[in-house]
Scaffold this motif. Structure first.
Motif, PDB file in Angstrom:
ATOM      1  N   THR A 144      -0.280  38.575 -23.422  1.00 17.79           N
ATOM      2  CA  THR A 144      -1.218  39.427 -22.677  1.00 17.79           C
ATOM      3  C   THR A 144      -2.656  38.964 -22.900  1.00 17.79           C
ATOM      4  OG1 THR A 144      -1.323  41.006 -24.522  1.00 17.79           O
ATOM      5  CG2 THR A 144       0.323  41.425 -22.804  1.00 17.79           C
ATOM      6  N   ASP A 145      -2.839  37.647 -23.057  1.00 17.70           N
ATOM      7  CA  ASP A 145      -4.188  37.121 -23.274  1.00 17.70           C
ATOM      8  C   ASP A 145      -5.122  37.440 -22.113  1.00 17.70           C
ATOM      9  OD1 ASP A 145      -3.247  36.104 -25.613  1.00 17.70           O
ATOM     10  OD2 ASP A 145      -3.039  34.039 -24.903  1.00 17.70           O
ATOM     11  N   TRP A 146      -4.549  37.665 -20.931  1.00 19.86           N
ATOM     12  CA  TRP A 146      -5.355  37.945 -19.736  1.00 19.86           C
ATOM     13  C   TRP A 146      -5.973  39.345 -19.756  1.00 19.86           C
ATOM     14  CZ3 TRP A 146      -2.854  42.102 -17.729  1.00 19.86           C
ATOM     15  CH2 TRP A 146      -1.485  42.212 -18.002  1.00 19.86           C
ATOM     16  N   LEU A 147      -5.489  40.217 -20.650  1.00 20.97           N
ATOM     17  CA  LEU A 147      -6.052  41.562 -20.779  1.00 20.97           C
ATOM     18  C   LEU A 147      -7.078  41.530 -21.910  1.00 20.97           C
ATOM     19  CD1 LEU A 147      -6.176  44.529 -20.064  1.00 20.97           C
ATOM     20  CD2 LEU A 147      -4.118  44.918 -21.429  1.00 20.97           C
ATOM     21  N   GLU A 148      -8.332  41.389 -21.549  1.00 22.26           N
ATOM     22  CA  GLU A 148      -9.382  41.101 -22.518  1.00 22.26           C
ATOM     23  C   GLU A 148     -10.211  42.333 -22.874  1.00 22.26           C
ATOM     24  OE1 GLU A 148     -10.409  36.492 -21.254  1.00 22.26           O
ATOM     25  OE2 GLU A 148     -11.689  38.124 -20.538  1.00 22.26           O
ATOM     26  N   THR A 149     -10.616  42.385 -24.132  1.00 22.31           N
ATOM     27  CA  THR A 149     -11.630  43.335 -24.578  1.00 22.31           C
ATOM     28  C   THR A 149     -12.976  42.629 -24.561  1.00 22.31           C
ATOM     29  OG1 THR A 149     -10.068  44.469 -26.041  1.00 22.31           O
ATOM     30  CG2 THR A 149     -12.422  44.803 -26.469  1.00 22.31           C
ATOM     31  N   VAL A 150     -13.935  43.194 -23.858  1.00 20.19           N
ATOM     32  CA  VAL A 150     -15.288  42.642 -23.823  1.00 20.19           C
ATOM     33  C   VAL A 150     -16.135  43.523 -24.733  1.00 20.19           C
ATOM     34  CG1 VAL A 150     -17.247  41.992 -22.384  1.00 20.19           C
ATOM     35  CG2 VAL A 150     -14.910  41.829 -21.475  1.00 20.19           C
ATOM     36  N   ARG A 151     -16.395  43.017 -25.914  1.00 21.29           N
ATOM     37  CA  ARG A 151     -16.998  43.826 -26.967  1.00 21.29           C
ATOM     38  C   ARG A 151     -18.309  44.466 -26.510  1.00 21.29           C
ATOM     39  NH1 ARG A 151     -15.510  44.093 -31.989  1.00 21.29           N
ATOM     40  NH2 ARG A 151     -14.217  42.213 -31.762  1.00 21.29           N
ATOM     41  N   GLY A 152     -18.404  45.758 -26.751  1.00 18.70           N
ATOM     42  CA  GLY A 152     -19.604  46.498 -26.410  1.00 18.70           C
ATOM     43  C   GLY A 152     -19.687  46.925 -24.956  1.00 18.70           C
ATOM     44  N   LEU A 153     -18.724  46.468 -24.133  1.00 21.56           N
ATOM     45  CA  LEU A 153     -18.773  46.793 -22.706  1.00 21.56           C
ATOM     46  C   LEU A 153     -17.522  47.529 -22.234  1.00 21.56           C
ATOM     47  CD1 LEU A 153     -20.332  43.498 -21.284  1.00 21.56           C
ATOM     48  CD2 LEU A 153     -21.454  45.712 -21.615  1.00 21.56           C
ATOM     49  N   GLY A 154     -16.361  46.885 -22.361  1.00 24.79           N
ATOM     50  CA  GLY A 154     -15.142  47.513 -21.856  1.00 24.79           C
ATOM     51  C   GLY A 154     -13.997  46.528 -21.825  1.00 24.79           C
TER      52      GLY A 154
END
Length: 224
Positions: free
Chosen positions: A209-219
């Motif tokens: 599930t590498d395509w489901l990313e956490t963008v730190r500080g944003l969403g």
């Protein structure tokens, strides 16, 4: 997805609300032009179902004002008016579709699905994402042809991220999309974080599930 139903006929508004709720839409009802204007200024809806004959004004005026304020929601006009001029006027003001009353609720749903596909540049109701495919019409996630069991809200979070692929969505945007209008005071980012955690756990049992990313500080973002 969130829907604003602008309809002064209480029976029809209730029928629409029940039907769409059963299709997992979060619905809000406005029975006057003034209430519709207030709701549109306050909440980023995905769809607006707009009656033209409102008790305190014309729905076309509501539409024109909303478009001037850069309304992003898809608009379907629902009205008993049969004049071609009204249909043309609504479409030229930016409505996405037009249904004359009385209409079939399944037809309305089919038109909403078609608008969603057009808006997100989809040519068919199944969207590939990583090793999975998202069946938008039947609200299912598939892997190797088999359904992956998701809760209603898990599916809602994932599908909205997929539809907005390669775009970072904040936790507040995701929360408003799924639960409807929430005040800042009532917002809790843990709602979304918990669903993302569950999604990664369930999907990770089948594929990366590498395509489901956490963008730190944003969403979060689905990267494809």
């Amino acid at each position: 997805m969130t829907v604003l139903i602008v309809e002064d006929e209480r029976t029809l508004a209730r029928e629409l609300g029940i039907f769409l709720h059963n299709q997992n839409f979060a619905c809000t009802v406005a029975r006057t032009a003034a209430e519709a204007r207030w709701q549109l200024a306050d909440t980023p809806f995905d769809f607006v179902l707009l009656d033209l004959g409102l008790p305190d004004g014309d729905g076309l005026d509501v539409l024109a004002e909303a478009k001037q304020n850069e309304l992003a929601a898809a608009v379907i006009i629902l009205t008993a008016r049969s004049a071609v001029e009204d249909r043309i006027g609504g479409l030229e003001l930016g409505a996405d579709d037009y249904l004359a009353k009385p209409f079939s609720l399944p037809e309305l749903l089919a038109r909403m699905h078609a608008i969603t596909r057009r808006r997100f540049g989809l040519h068919k109701p199944t969207v590939p994402v990583g090793a999975f495919s998202l069946d938008l019409q039947n609200r299912r996630l598939l892997h190797a042809g088999q359904e992956v069991g998701l809760s209603v809200k898990e599916y809602d979070v994932l599908s909205y991220l997929v539809l907005n692929k390669n775009r970072v969505l904040t936790r507040l945007q995701l929360t408003e999309h799924i639960w409807g209008n929430l005040s800042e005071a009532g917002f809790d980012s843990n709602y979304i974080d918990a669903h993302i955690k569950n999604l990664r756990k369930k999907l990770g049992q089948h594929a990366d599930t590498d395509w489901l990313e956490t963008v730190r500080g944003l969403g979060y973002r689905v990267r494809v």
